[in-house]
Design a protein around this motif. Structure first.
Motif, PDB file in Angstrom:
ATOM      1  N   THR A  95       0.839  -1.206   0.000  1.00 37.12           N
ATOM      2  CA  THR A  95       0.000   0.000   0.000  1.00 37.12           C
ATOM      3  C   THR A  95       0.867   1.246   0.000  1.00 37.12           C
ATOM      4  OG1 THR A  95      -1.787  -1.183   1.109  1.00 37.12           O
ATOM      5  CG2 THR A  95      -1.821   1.229   1.262  1.00 37.12           C
ATOM      6  N   ARG A 140       1.086   4.246  -2.936  1.00 35.41           N
ATOM      7  CA  ARG A 140       0.900   5.683  -2.669  1.00 35.41           C
ATOM      8  C   ARG A 140       2.131   6.480  -3.093  1.00 35.41           C
ATOM      9  NH1 ARG A 140      -2.961   9.492  -0.598  1.00 35.41           N
ATOM     10  NH2 ARG A 140      -1.860  11.413  -1.016  1.00 35.41           N
ATOM     11  N   LYS A 170      -4.317   5.983  -7.374  1.00 34.46           N
ATOM     12  CA  LYS A 170      -4.000   4.560  -7.511  1.00 34.46           C
ATOM     13  C   LYS A 170      -4.516   3.827  -6.278  1.00 34.46           C
ATOM     14  CE  LYS A 170       0.242   4.985 -10.251  1.00 34.46           C
ATOM     15  NZ  LYS A 170       0.064   4.112 -11.393  1.00 34.46           N
ATOM     16  N   GLU A 171      -4.838   2.551  -6.466  1.00 32.84           N
ATOM     17  CA  GLU A 171      -5.302   1.720  -5.360  1.00 32.84           C
ATOM     18  C   GLU A 171      -4.713   0.326  -5.502  1.00 32.84           C
ATOM     19  OE1 GLU A 171      -9.637   0.090  -4.739  1.00 32.84           O
ATOM     20  OE2 GLU A 171      -9.500   2.110  -3.852  1.00 32.84           O
ATOM     21  N   TYR A 203      -6.337   2.070 -11.154  1.00 29.64           N
ATOM     22  CA  TYR A 203      -6.210   3.516 -10.998  1.00 29.64           C
ATOM     23  C   TYR A 203      -7.155   4.228 -11.936  1.00 29.64           C
ATOM     24  CZ  TYR A 203      -3.333   3.030 -15.157  1.00 29.64           C
ATOM     25  OH  TYR A 203      -2.887   2.710 -16.416  1.00 29.64           O
ATOM     26  N   GLY A 249     -10.366   7.916  -1.990  1.00 30.24           N
ATOM     27  CA  GLY A 249      -9.724   7.056  -2.978  1.00 30.24           C
ATOM     28  C   GLY A 249     -10.741   6.527  -3.974  1.00 30.24           C
ATOM     29  N   SER A 304     -12.237   3.512  -4.368  1.00 26.52           N
ATOM     30  CA  SER A 304     -13.383   2.764  -3.835  1.00 26.52           C
ATOM     31  C   SER A 304     -14.389   3.703  -3.200  1.00 26.52           C
ATOM     32  CB  SER A 304     -12.933   1.709  -2.823  1.00 26.52           C
ATOM     33  OG  SER A 304     -12.205   0.695  -3.486  1.00 26.52           O
TER      34      SER A 304
END
Length: 153
Positions: A14, A18, A73-74, A87, A147, A149
Motif C-alpha cells: 500500500t 501511494r 491509484k489503489e 487507478y 480514494g 473505492s
C-alpha cells in the motif's frame, strides 16, 4: 535503494502504491524515472518503452498532452516482488475536453525496490467538467481526499 523493498506485505505494498501515485502526480518526468531500473521495460497501451531516458521522453510528452493531470491509484493485489494496482486519472486535452482514464497495472520490482517491469492497460472516457471528481490543487492528492473505492470508481 527505493524502499519499501520486496517481499511486500499489505502495509508495504500500500505504501509503494501511494509513493508511485505521489510521484506521478508531481508530473516531474526525471524524478518519476528514478523509481524504475535503468533498463525498465513498460507496455503502456500500445507503446513499448525501455529504460529511463525513454521513460522521461514518454512522460514529458504525456503530461504535455494530458493537462491538469490528477491520478489516484489503489492496491489490487500483491505477492512477493509483484504488485497489481487499479487507478483512474483525470485530465483535459488542448481543446479543454476532460477525460477520465481507467486502468490496471502489473508491476515487478528488483531487490532494491526499483520497478523493472510495468504493464499498463488503460481506457479513456470523455467526461464533462461537471462529472469531474478529482479537484485538489495540482500535486500530491491530499490525505483526506477519497480514494477510488470511496468514489465508487
Amino acid at each position: 535503494m527505493r524502499p519499501p523493498l520486496p517481499p511486500f506485505t499489505a502495509v508495504t505494498a500500500t505504501e509503494k502504491v501511494r509513493l508511485a501515485e505521489d510521484g506521478w502526480n508531481s508530473r516531474n518526468p526525471e524524478k518519476v524515472s528514478l523509481a524504475y531500473t535503468e533498463d525498465s521495460a513498460w507496455r503502456n497501451r500500445d507503446l513499448f518503452v525501455t529504460g529511463r531516458a525513454e521513460i522521461v521522453r514518454f512522460l514529458t510528452e504525456k503530461w504535455r498532452k494530458e493537462q491538469e493531470y490528477r491520478l489516484i491509484k489503489e492496491l489490487f493485489a500483491f505477492s512477493g516482488h509483484r504488485i497489481a494496482v487499479r487507478y483512474a486519472y483525470e485530465f483535459h486535452d488542448a481543446s479543454g475536453q476532460w477525460y477520465r482514464a481507467y486502468g490496471n497495472e502489473n508491476w515487478e520490482f528488483d531487490s532494491e525496490g526499483l520497478m523493472q517491469k510495468r504493464y499498463a492497460s488503460i481506457n479513456d472516457l470523455q467526461i464533462s467538467d461537471a462529472q469531474r471528481l478529482f479537484h485538489w490543487p495540482q500535486g500530491r492528492r491530499p490525505d483526506d481526499h477519497p480514494g477510488l473505492s470511496a468514489l465508487g470508481l
